[in-house]
Scaffold this active site. Structure first.
Site, PDB file in Angstrom:
ATOM      1  N   CYS A  16     -12.427 -10.506   4.831  1.00  0.00           N
ATOM      2  CA  CYS A  16     -11.308 -10.265   3.914  1.00  0.00           C
ATOM      3  C   CYS A  16     -10.687 -11.574   3.422  1.00  0.00           C
ATOM      4  CB  CYS A  16     -10.254  -9.404   4.599  1.00  0.00           C
ATOM      5  SG  CYS A  16      -8.914  -8.946   3.496  1.00  0.00           S
TER       6      CYS A  16
ATOM      7  N   CYS B 163      -3.377 -12.273   6.540  1.00  0.00           N
ATOM      8  CA  CYS B 163      -2.483 -11.560   7.477  1.00  0.00           C
ATOM      9  C   CYS B 163      -2.676 -12.147   8.891  1.00  0.00           C
ATOM     10  CB  CYS B 163      -2.792 -10.073   7.453  1.00  0.00           C
ATOM     11  SG  CYS B 163      -2.867  -9.405   5.754  1.00  0.00           S
TER      12      CYS B 163
ATOM     13  N   CYS C  52      -9.630   8.859   8.643  1.00  0.00           N
ATOM     14  CA  CYS C  52      -9.083   7.725   7.882  1.00  0.00           C
ATOM     15  C   CYS C  52     -10.151   6.654   7.695  1.00  0.00           C
ATOM     16  CB  CYS C  52      -7.923   7.086   8.625  1.00  0.00           C
ATOM     17  SG  CYS C  52      -6.650   8.234   9.073  1.00  0.00           S
TER      18      CYS C  52
ATOM     19  N   CYS D 191      -7.828  10.341   4.584  1.00  0.00           N
ATOM     20  CA  CYS D 191      -6.888   9.229   4.465  1.00  0.00           C
ATOM     21  C   CYS D 191      -7.705   7.979   4.175  1.00  0.00           C
ATOM     22  CB  CYS D 191      -6.116   9.067   5.779  1.00  0.00           C
ATOM     23  SG  CYS D 191      -5.016   7.630   5.781  1.00  0.00           S
TER      24      CYS D 191
ATOM     25  N   CYS E 276       1.405   7.109   3.981  1.00  0.00           N
ATOM     26  CA  CYS E 276       1.346   6.710   5.390  1.00  0.00           C
ATOM     27  C   CYS E 276       1.694   5.231   5.413  1.00  0.00           C
ATOM     28  CB  CYS E 276      -0.066   6.955   5.927  1.00  0.00           C
ATOM     29  SG  CYS E 276      -0.325   6.294   7.584  1.00  0.00           S
TER      30      CYS E 276
HETATM   31 FE1  SF4 Z   1      -7.421  -8.099   4.972  1.00  0.00          FE
HETATM   32 FE2  SF4 Z   1      -4.868  -8.250   5.725  1.00  0.00          FE
HETATM   33 FE3  SF4 Z   1      -6.098  -5.856   5.526  1.00  0.00          FE
HETATM   34 FE4  SF4 Z   1      -6.749  -7.614   7.465  1.00  0.00          FE
HETATM   35  S1  SF4 Z   1      -4.788  -6.547   7.193  1.00  0.00           S
HETATM   36  S2  SF4 Z   1      -8.137  -6.415   6.260  1.00  0.00           S
HETATM   37  S3  SF4 Z   1      -6.557  -9.582   6.399  1.00  0.00           S
HETATM   38  S4  SF4 Z   1      -5.662  -7.299   3.888  1.00  0.00           S
END
Ligand code: SF4
Ligand code: SAM
Ligand code: DTB
Length: 348
Positions: free
Chosen positions: A88, A92, A132, A163, A223
């Site tokens: 990703c 985060c 989900c 979901c 949600c």
């Molecule tokens: Fe990507 Fe953030 Fe979702 Fe993790 S929580 S998959 S880093 S967008």
């Protein structure tokens, strides 16, 4: 001044040993009323006052609100599948799927339809009512969305609620999800707006609210919840709940995750949260969002059965079922079946 704020300031000033029945009545009044959501507003101070109650008083209030709105022994069961794992682009700070952090999670392609349907059938056979599908995306590109729409339609045709959690949605994408038969969209606020920038920089709080508005506007159930134990303060935990509870329509489903610390992520090594504080958070979510399903989400694997039982007593009435969440572990299905049997809980 909000109607309830004056009442809860009484709570904060009370000697600890006194049972505040006036506050219980006030909160029950909110919980039982089906008036328009704008009257059910909570200030952060009011929610902090809930956190500060003696534990038994808080549990009593939460359990009373819970019983006024739900079958106290029924727990909704969802199963989660990571349909696109790792790689990703986002940052985060808690997430093992962010490409920039060195974790054991590999970047995998989108799963094939047949494999998703096999997993959905297994979830259904195990008693899940909702399936989900999660993807490690900033948001879906149109070419990625197409195969996911097909997954949603086919999972729905199996008789499961659907979901998806695919990241931020652009104009028009919520409509496509709705047309495919999506029942719920999961998109978390994650934390208080004040603390948010310490955890994530690649998308704003407003981006998240915009996605939730898109979901609402096409009548897909919302949600949305967050993560506790990321080093936030109690005020900030209350701040997250205030954001959720004060939405024009609070989310139908509110996942409360306990941070699962993964080596290689920036939040690995954060001081562990006292389990009672986690239970208090569940109780405060139950009281402030009386009609929402509160989901005891990530972090169950590291919890004792007693802590989980306290979470159910505090008003949690939904869980993720199955030995894996997205990339991290969850209790074995058989262990959860035993826990439900011990507690006299039946799945919804
Ligand atoms: Fe990507 Fe953030 Fe979702 Fe993790 S929580 S998959 S880093 S967008
Ligand atoms: N990529 C999409 C997004 O971020 O919206 C969907 C998947 S994302 C993994 C879904 C949610 O899982 C996050 O918003 C976060 O609340 C939760 N989550 C991720 N990693 C976690 C962790 N280590 N502990 C607890 N919750 C976590
Ligand atoms: C949510 O609030 N919790 C789930 C679901 N929504 C997608 C995800 C928890 C993820 C925990 C870390 C992992 O397994 O990768």
């Amino acid at each position: 001044m909000l109607e309830s704020a004056t009442k809860s300031s009484t709570v904060a000033a009370m000697p600890e040993a006194v049972v505040d029945t006036s506050n219980l009545t006030a909160n029950l009044g909110k919980a039982c009323s089906h008036e328009h959501a704008t009257v059910n507003r909570w200030s952060v101070d009011e929610i902090v006052a809930l956190f500060e109650l003696p534990f038994s008083d808080l549990m009593y209030q939460a359990q009373t609100v819970h019983r006024a709105n739900f079958d106290p022994n029924a727990v909704q069961v969802s199963t989660l599948l990571s349909i696109k794992t790792g790689g990703c682009s986002e940052d985060c700070g808690y997430c093992p799927q962010a490409a920039r952090y060195h974790t054991e999670v590999e970047n995998e392609p989108l799963m094939k339809l047949d494999d998703v349907l096999t997993a959905a059938q297994e979830a259904k056979d195990n008693g899940a009512s909702r399936f989900c599908m999660g993807a490690a995306w900033r948001g879906p590109k149109q070419r990625d969305l197409e195969p996911v729409l097909k997954m949603i339609a086919e999972v729905k045709a199996m008789g499961l609620e659907t979901c998806a959690t695919l990241g931020m949605l652009k104009e028009g994408q919520a409509e496509q999800l709705k047309d495919a038969g999506l029942d719920y969209y999961n998109h978390n606020l994650d934390t208080d707006p004040e603390y948010y920038g310490d955890v994530i920089s690649t998308r704003t709080y407003q981006d998240r609210l915009d996605t939730l508005d898109r979901v609402r506007s096409v009548d897909i159930n919302v949600c949305s919840g967050g993560i506790i134990g990321m080093g936030e303060s109690r005020n900030q935990r209350a701040g997250l709940l205030a954001q959720l509870a004060n939405m024009e329509r609070p989310p139908e489903s509110v996942p409360i995750n306990l941070l699962t610390q993964v080596e290689g992520t920036p939040l690995h090594g954060t001081e562990e949260l006292d389990p009672f504080e986690f239970v208090r958070t569940i109780a405060a979510a139950r009281i402030t969002m009386p009609n929402s399903f509160v989901r005891l989400s990530a972090g169950r694997q590291g919890m004792t059965e007693s802590t989980q039982a306290l979470c159910f007593l505090a008003g949690a009435n939904s869980i993720f079922y199955g030995e894996k969440l997205l990339t991290t572990g969850n209790p074995e299905a058989a262990t959860d079946k035993q826990l439900f049997a011990k507690l006299g809980i039946h799945p919804l």
